[in-house]
Write an enzyme that holds these catalytic residues in place. Structure first.
Site, mmCIF file in Angstrom:
data_model
loop_
_atom_site.group_PDB
_atom_site.id
_atom_site.type_symbol
_atom_site.label_atom_id
_atom_site.label_comp_id
_atom_site.label_asym_id
_atom_site.label_seq_id
_atom_site.Cartn_x
_atom_site.Cartn_y
_atom_site.Cartn_z
ATOM 1 C CE LYS A 85 -3.947 1.990 2.558
ATOM 2 N NZ LYS A 85 -4.790 1.834 3.765
ATOM 3 C CB SER A 161 -7.868 3.744 3.181
ATOM 4 O OG SER A 161 -7.056 3.144 4.182
ATOM 5 C CB SER A 185 -8.327 0.757 5.982
ATOM 6 O OG SER A 185 -8.986 1.983 6.169
#
Length: 469
Positions: A85, A161, A185
């Site tokens: 990420k 996210s 997330s």
């Protein structure tokens, strides 16, 4: 049974199988990395899950891995493709945190702890994955990254996210993907993309910098791959003062959990936020019945989250975001996603007392979640109240005033520091994935993985993985 990967494409093979094939010299890390790159290049015009895609660097790492295997010097994850990420630092790669307000941020000077562990263990880093502005949305909507979409239905979002991580896992951009989770997330995109997503116990995976409730963890297609990744990620790093003491946990010992007599508390109603969608409810009820039929003792648990708790947390996070945004000059502030600006504005003029009382609700969530599990071995229930929502929406409500209405099932376990996982449970009538959440006692990460693996074994076969091209 889990869905069977396509034997014709090594991009679909789980990491556990790749390592076995590498050891037998039946497959090369170079071949696998080439397949992952080809998969990403074909799907990215539609999904837009990647940032800082680096195929040449990945192939160079794969060739080095192949040489180690041939010399008998293989590392624990040698040659396994991985994405990371965007908000997890990778040396030499800028980290804009999903927002155009940081579009000229310099490259990171060092690897984050989790990145360092993966690199040390020989994983082939293919790319970073997308995220929304500041990681404060459960969607793939960002002011700097292209809109990320869900491989199961391109009109839907992947969640967030860890948006790109969930999409990349479901689309087969290799087996291992690293995300972060402060309120859901990892688990929300895992549920909405039909993959496994673990939020570990707080401190189990060292972070730099750490923050209240924030964890890093895997998104994969199988529980075994999540466990394999955790074996590497959980090694210590002195940069995180909140990290747990080093522990030699049996990450790969997943089998043998006896379901008969296991005490499971069923959290079907969150107590706040959005109501549970009937399609999601039906999938979770079927999953719970499978566990009960296998001998687990399942008892309903009354809602333990309150709207006051959720609203207090929302105010605290708004105030934090407002401080970050108000510190920007007017030009940069204008680049922030409008939804995030509007949401953060609700924290701009809060009094000290209001912020304190908002923060106190984090402790109230912690106490409520720990009390709820006290009589049980695990808590189970939905991950999300709703199926995947339109890709262009910032959240299921698409309303800054109700930005946190969908995280009521997930966020308590961030505040309580308990491990919690989303494991694929089934599909809505529209063919959209639904995840079952399993939360364990504090520090029982391996127990959560074992129950997830036991459920994975008794679950009916899932649909074939989506093909995006």
């Amino acid at each position: 049974m889990a869905p069977q990967p396509s034997a014709a494409n090594p991009a679909d093979l789980p990491a556990t199988e790749l390592l076995n094939l590498y050891a037998r010299r039946a497959l090369s890390p170079v071949t696998v990395t080439q397949a992952v790159i080809a998969r990403a290049e074909a799907a990215e015009p539609h999904l837009r899950a990647l940032y800082a895609f680096a195929p040449e660097a990945a192939l160079e790492a794969a060739r080095a891995s192949e040489a180690r295997w041939l010399k008998g010097e293989a590392l624990p994850l040698d040659g396994v493709p991985v994405t990371i990420k965007e908000n997890i630092a990778r040396k030499g790669v800028p980290m804009p945190l999903g927002t155009a307000a940081r579009d000229d941020v310099p490259p990171s000077v060092s690897d984050a702890p989790a990145t360092a562990r993966l690199r040390e263990d020989g994983a082939v880093i293919v790319a970073a994955t997308t995220m929304p502005d500041y990681g404060m949305l459960s969607s793939g909507l960002s002011s700097i990254h292209p809109l990320t979409r869900n491989p199961w239905d391109l009109t839907k979002g992947p969640g967030g996210s860890s948006a790109g991580s969930g999409a990349a896992a479901a689309a087969g951009y290799g087996p291992l993907h690293l995300g972060t989770d402060i309120g859901g997330s990892i688990r929300l995109p895992a549920s909405w993309c039909g993959v496994v997503g673990l939020k570990p116990s707080h401190g189990r995976v060292p972070l730099d910098p750490p923050y209240y409730g924030r964890c890093a963890g895997p998104l994969t297609r199988t529980v075994a791959d999540t466990a394999l990744m955790m074996r590497s990620l959980s090694r210590p790093d002195e940069r995180d003062p909140t990290a747990l003491p080093p522990a030699d946990l049996a990450w790969l010992d997943l089998d043998g959990l006896e379901l008969k007599g296991l005490r499971l508390g069923l959290v079907m109603e969150a107590g706040a936020g959005l109501p549970l969608d009937p399609a999601n409810r039906a999938v979770i009820e079927a999953a719970v019945q499978l566990l009960a039929d296998a001998g687990a003792v399942v008892e309903p648990v009354p809602p333990f989250l309150s709207q006051k708790m959720l609203d207090g947390l929302d105010l605290f996070w708004r105030q934090r975001a407002s401080l970050d945004i108000e510190a920007l000059d007017a030009t940069r502030r204008a680049r922030v996603l409008p939804f995030i600006r509007d949401w953060a504005a609700g924290g701009r003029d809060l009094s000290g007392a209001a912020v304190f009382h908002g923060m106190s609700q984090m402790a109230a969530m912690r106490d409520a979640a720990l009390a709820a599990i006290r009589a049980y071995d695990f808590l189970i229930g939905p991950v999300s109240p709703n199926p995947p929502f339109p890709a262009e929406h910032a959240s299921p409500t698409n309303d800054p005033a109700r930005a946190m209405a969908h995280i009521a099932y997930t966020v308590p376990f961030n505040m309580s520091e308990q491990p919690a996982i989303s494991v694929p449970a089934g599909f809505t009538p529209d063919g959209l994935p639904v995840g079952l959440q399993i939360a364990g006692r504090r520090f029982d990460d391996v127990g959560v993985l074992r129950l997830a693996r036991a459920f994975e074994r008794i679950r009916p076969a899932l649909r074939p993985w989506p093909v995006v091209a």
